[in-house]
Write an enzyme that holds these catalytic residues in place. Sequence first.
Site, mmCIF file in Angstrom:
data_model
loop_
_atom_site.group_PDB
_atom_site.id
_atom_site.type_symbol
_atom_site.label_atom_id
_atom_site.label_comp_id
_atom_site.label_asym_id
_atom_site.label_seq_id
_atom_site.Cartn_x
_atom_site.Cartn_y
_atom_site.Cartn_z
ATOM 1 N N GLU A 83 26.498 40.273 29.092
ATOM 2 C CA GLU A 83 27.566 39.427 28.566
ATOM 3 C C GLU A 83 27.035 38.414 27.542
ATOM 4 O O GLU A 83 27.638 37.354 27.326
ATOM 5 C CB GLU A 83 28.308 38.755 29.718
ATOM 6 C CG GLU A 83 29.417 39.658 30.189
ATOM 7 C CD GLU A 83 29.807 39.521 31.638
ATOM 8 O OE1 GLU A 83 29.221 38.678 32.339
ATOM 9 O OE2 GLU A 83 30.683 40.276 32.060
ATOM 10 N N HIS B 65 28.488 31.711 34.004
ATOM 11 C CA HIS B 65 29.468 32.660 34.551
ATOM 12 C C HIS B 65 29.051 33.038 35.962
ATOM 13 O O HIS B 65 27.884 33.375 36.195
ATOM 14 C CB HIS B 65 29.531 33.911 33.674
ATOM 15 C CG HIS B 65 30.172 35.085 34.340
ATOM 16 N ND1 HIS B 65 31.468 35.055 34.819
ATOM 17 C CD2 HIS B 65 29.702 36.332 34.626
ATOM 18 C CE1 HIS B 65 31.764 36.226 35.362
ATOM 19 N NE2 HIS B 65 30.706 37.023 35.266
ATOM 20 N N HIS C 102 30.749 34.417 40.202
ATOM 21 C CA HIS C 102 31.798 35.145 40.929
ATOM 22 C C HIS C 102 32.199 34.392 42.202
ATOM 23 O O HIS C 102 31.948 34.873 43.309
ATOM 24 C CB HIS C 102 31.289 36.544 41.311
ATOM 25 C CG HIS C 102 30.900 37.413 40.156
ATOM 26 N ND1 HIS C 102 30.267 38.629 40.308
ATOM 27 C CD2 HIS C 102 31.073 37.248 38.809
ATOM 28 C CE1 HIS C 102 30.057 39.184 39.121
ATOM 29 N NE2 HIS C 102 30.524 38.362 38.197
ATOM 30 N N GLU D 226 39.822 14.456 42.135
ATOM 31 C CA GLU D 226 38.567 14.888 41.512
ATOM 32 C C GLU D 226 38.805 16.046 40.538
ATOM 33 O O GLU D 226 38.061 16.214 39.566
ATOM 34 C CB GLU D 226 37.598 15.334 42.621
ATOM 35 C CG GLU D 226 36.135 15.376 42.226
ATOM 36 C CD GLU D 226 35.588 14.017 41.801
ATOM 37 O OE1 GLU D 226 36.069 12.986 42.284
ATOM 38 O OE2 GLU D 226 34.680 14.028 40.951
ATOM 39 N N HIS E 5 37.488 38.862 38.691
ATOM 40 C CA HIS E 5 36.085 39.025 38.285
ATOM 41 C C HIS E 5 35.312 37.729 38.534
ATOM 42 O O HIS E 5 34.371 37.717 39.302
ATOM 43 C CB HIS E 5 36.017 39.445 36.808
ATOM 44 C CG HIS E 5 34.623 39.567 36.281
ATOM 45 N ND1 HIS E 5 34.320 40.247 35.137
ATOM 46 C CD2 HIS E 5 33.435 39.071 36.741
ATOM 47 C CE1 HIS E 5 33.020 40.199 34.922
ATOM 48 N NE2 HIS E 5 32.468 39.482 35.875
HETATM 49 P P1 13P Z 1 24.482 40.888 33.959
HETATM 50 O O1 13P Z 1 23.589 41.268 35.117
HETATM 51 O O2 13P Z 1 24.368 41.844 32.823
HETATM 52 O O3 13P Z 1 24.239 39.462 33.549
HETATM 53 O O4 13P Z 1 25.975 40.992 34.461
HETATM 54 C C1 13P Z 1 26.407 40.283 35.578
HETATM 55 C C2 13P Z 1 27.877 40.058 35.582
HETATM 56 O O5 13P Z 1 28.344 39.153 36.229
HETATM 57 C C3 13P Z 1 28.768 40.961 34.826
HETATM 58 O O6 13P Z 1 30.065 40.426 34.757
HETATM 59 ZN ZN ZN Z 2 30.518 38.867 36.165
#
Ligand code: 13P
Ligand code: ZN
Length: 276
Positions: free
Chosen positions: A118, A142, A144, A172, A213
């Site tokens: 990414e 980024h 999850h 907050e 995601h």
């Molecule tokens: P990468 O391992 O390529 O960084 O991807 C992880 C990810 O969260 C894909 O959305």
């Molecule tokens: Zn991801």
Amino acid sequence: MGILDLDVIKEFIRLCEDGWKLGYHEYHGGNVTYRMKPEEVKEVQNFVTKPVVEWTEMEEKHTSLAGEYFLVKGAGECFRNTVVRPQDVFGIVQINKTGTEYRVLWGLEKNGRRPTSEFMPHLSIHSIKKTADAEKYRVVYHCHPENVIILSAVMPHDSKTITRALWDMEPECPMTFPTGVGILDWAVPGTVDLGRATGELMKKHDVVIWSQHGILVAGRDFDTTLGVVHTIEKSAGMLLRIRQIAGDHYDRPTEEQYRELDQIFHLHLPEEYVKG
Ligand code: 13P
Ligand code: ZN
């Protein structure tokens, strides 16, 4: 003293370790990039004299990022390993003078020196945020987080609805992400199109949810960026529990209370989110 003793490297590793411990990075999930300060680049240059991989063309040109140095997590690398094998999990990457190519200066040793899949979405966000305020935005993170992902599956993909529902959980929240949260429908990860769409939302917000995601946050430093995710994930968890217990019947701050909070803390909350 080695490259791993530099403060910026230690802070990057700490973010990765904390994100892993908080459960935001199953397997190789998530990625992070950091646009280095000139003084940090100088420090790094004491240890890195020649590139380990020469120039690679980028799918998209980023003139605004020409000459910048980034710390970049590797494709397929696990946050869990950052403390024990930092040189495998992330690397130092330089953009060329025209913003069309990048080269790897250090790290990414195990995966064939490949930046995160990414990298393009990250660069789109860095480009937009640097243009908006170069000092305010250096990190793109980024991950999850579970409750945010669940919420994205059950709530309308509408920025106002999600922002207010999250803000309503505790003061907050509007204090931590006053410009609200953008949200995109499910999309294939890592594409230039997703990068562009995310960049568009990042013109208005510092936080974008990729439905079912994960989440992306742009921030000044590692504390701010992780702090925003932590706050949103906690808020999403509380929201899910409250709705499970009470459906739609629970107390929320009024428009007037938001206006009072805004005035006292100078938050500049967008009118469209404050208005009931
Ligand atoms: P990468 O391992 O390529 O960084 O991807 C992880 C990810 O969260 C894909 O959305
Ligand atoms: Zn991801």
